[in-house]
Scaffold this motif. Structure first.
Motif, short mmCIF file in Angstrom:
data_model
loop_
_atom_site.label_atom_id
_atom_site.label_comp_id
_atom_site.label_asym_id
_atom_site.label_seq_id
_atom_site.Cartn_x
_atom_site.Cartn_y
_atom_site.Cartn_z
N ARG A 14 -39.35 0.12 -89.02
CA ARG A 14 -38.80 -0.80 -88.03
C ARG A 14 -39.86 -1.18 -86.99
NH1 ARG A 14 -33.12 2.38 -86.95
NH2 ARG A 14 -32.11 1.80 -88.91
N LEU A 15 -40.65 -0.19 -86.58
CA LEU A 15 -41.71 -0.45 -85.61
C LEU A 15 -42.73 -1.44 -86.16
CD1 LEU A 15 -43.18 0.14 -82.94
CD2 LEU A 15 -44.16 2.18 -84.04
N LEU A 55 -51.71 -5.08 -80.03
CA LEU A 55 -50.51 -5.37 -79.25
C LEU A 55 -50.81 -6.19 -78.00
CD1 LEU A 55 -47.49 -5.01 -78.78
CD2 LEU A 55 -47.99 -2.77 -77.80
N ALA A 56 -51.79 -5.78 -77.21
CA ALA A 56 -52.10 -6.52 -75.97
C ALA A 56 -52.53 -7.94 -76.29
CB ALA A 56 -53.18 -5.79 -75.18
N VAL A 74 -41.33 -10.81 -75.04
CA VAL A 74 -40.93 -9.85 -74.02
C VAL A 74 -39.75 -9.02 -74.52
CG1 VAL A 74 -39.93 -9.61 -71.70
CG2 VAL A 74 -41.86 -11.16 -72.09
N THR A 75 -38.79 -9.67 -75.13
CA THR A 75 -37.62 -8.97 -75.68
C THR A 75 -38.04 -7.92 -76.70
OG1 THR A 75 -36.18 -10.86 -75.30
CG2 THR A 75 -35.46 -9.26 -76.96
N LEU A 80 -39.80 -1.78 -78.22
CA LEU A 80 -40.75 -0.92 -78.94
C LEU A 80 -40.56 0.58 -78.66
CD1 LEU A 80 -44.07 -2.98 -78.83
CD2 LEU A 80 -42.39 -2.81 -80.70
N PRO A 81 -40.38 1.02 -77.42
CA PRO A 81 -40.24 2.46 -77.20
C PRO A 81 -39.10 3.10 -77.99
CG PRO A 81 -40.66 1.37 -75.13
CD PRO A 81 -40.42 0.28 -76.17
#
Length: 122
Positions: A14-15, A55-56, A74-75, A80-81
């Motif tokens: 999923r990540l 990612l950045a 942003v959503t 992610l966490p």
């Protein structure tokens, strides 16, 4: 998502799908891997390293695109966490059962993101 307590491999799949969604929101370059591509001897940690390291860059590019692309990025970023496995990313070659869990988690999240963000993903 369907699982009440997903395995680390399901979470990792999923990540990876969420990270690919961020990539697609940042730039329309290339399609994400198909879920069946993970039904081979692979290591989740290696699969995730490249996307996590970018990612950045993906966030900056999505911000530059602005509008709906940025809002969607942003959503996804904020989710992610919750997708991280509780202890650490699986770092061993996956067994057939683990491959199936990883692939299923990836497919499930990718389908979710395609439904949620549709045309933004290219």
């Amino acid at each position: 998502m369907a699982d009440a307590t997903p395995s680390d491999h399901t979470r990792s799949g999923r990540l990876l799908a969420a990270l690919w969604t961020l990539r697609l929101l940042a730039t329309p370059e290339g399609p994400p891997p198909e879920p069946g591509e993970f039904l081979s001897k692979k290591v989740p940690e290696h699969l995730l390293d490249e996307e996590l390291s970018r990612l950045a860059d993906h966030l900056v590019r999505a911000r530059n695109r602005g509008g709906a692309h940025w809002e969607a990025a942003v959503t996804v970023y904020r989710e992610l966490p919750d997708l991280l496995p509780p202890s650490r990313l699986p770092h061993d070659t996956m067994s057939p059962r683990e491959q199936a869990a990883f692939s299923a988690g990836y497919a499930e999240r990718l389908a979710h993101d395609r439904k949620e963000f549709g045309e933004l993903l290219g």
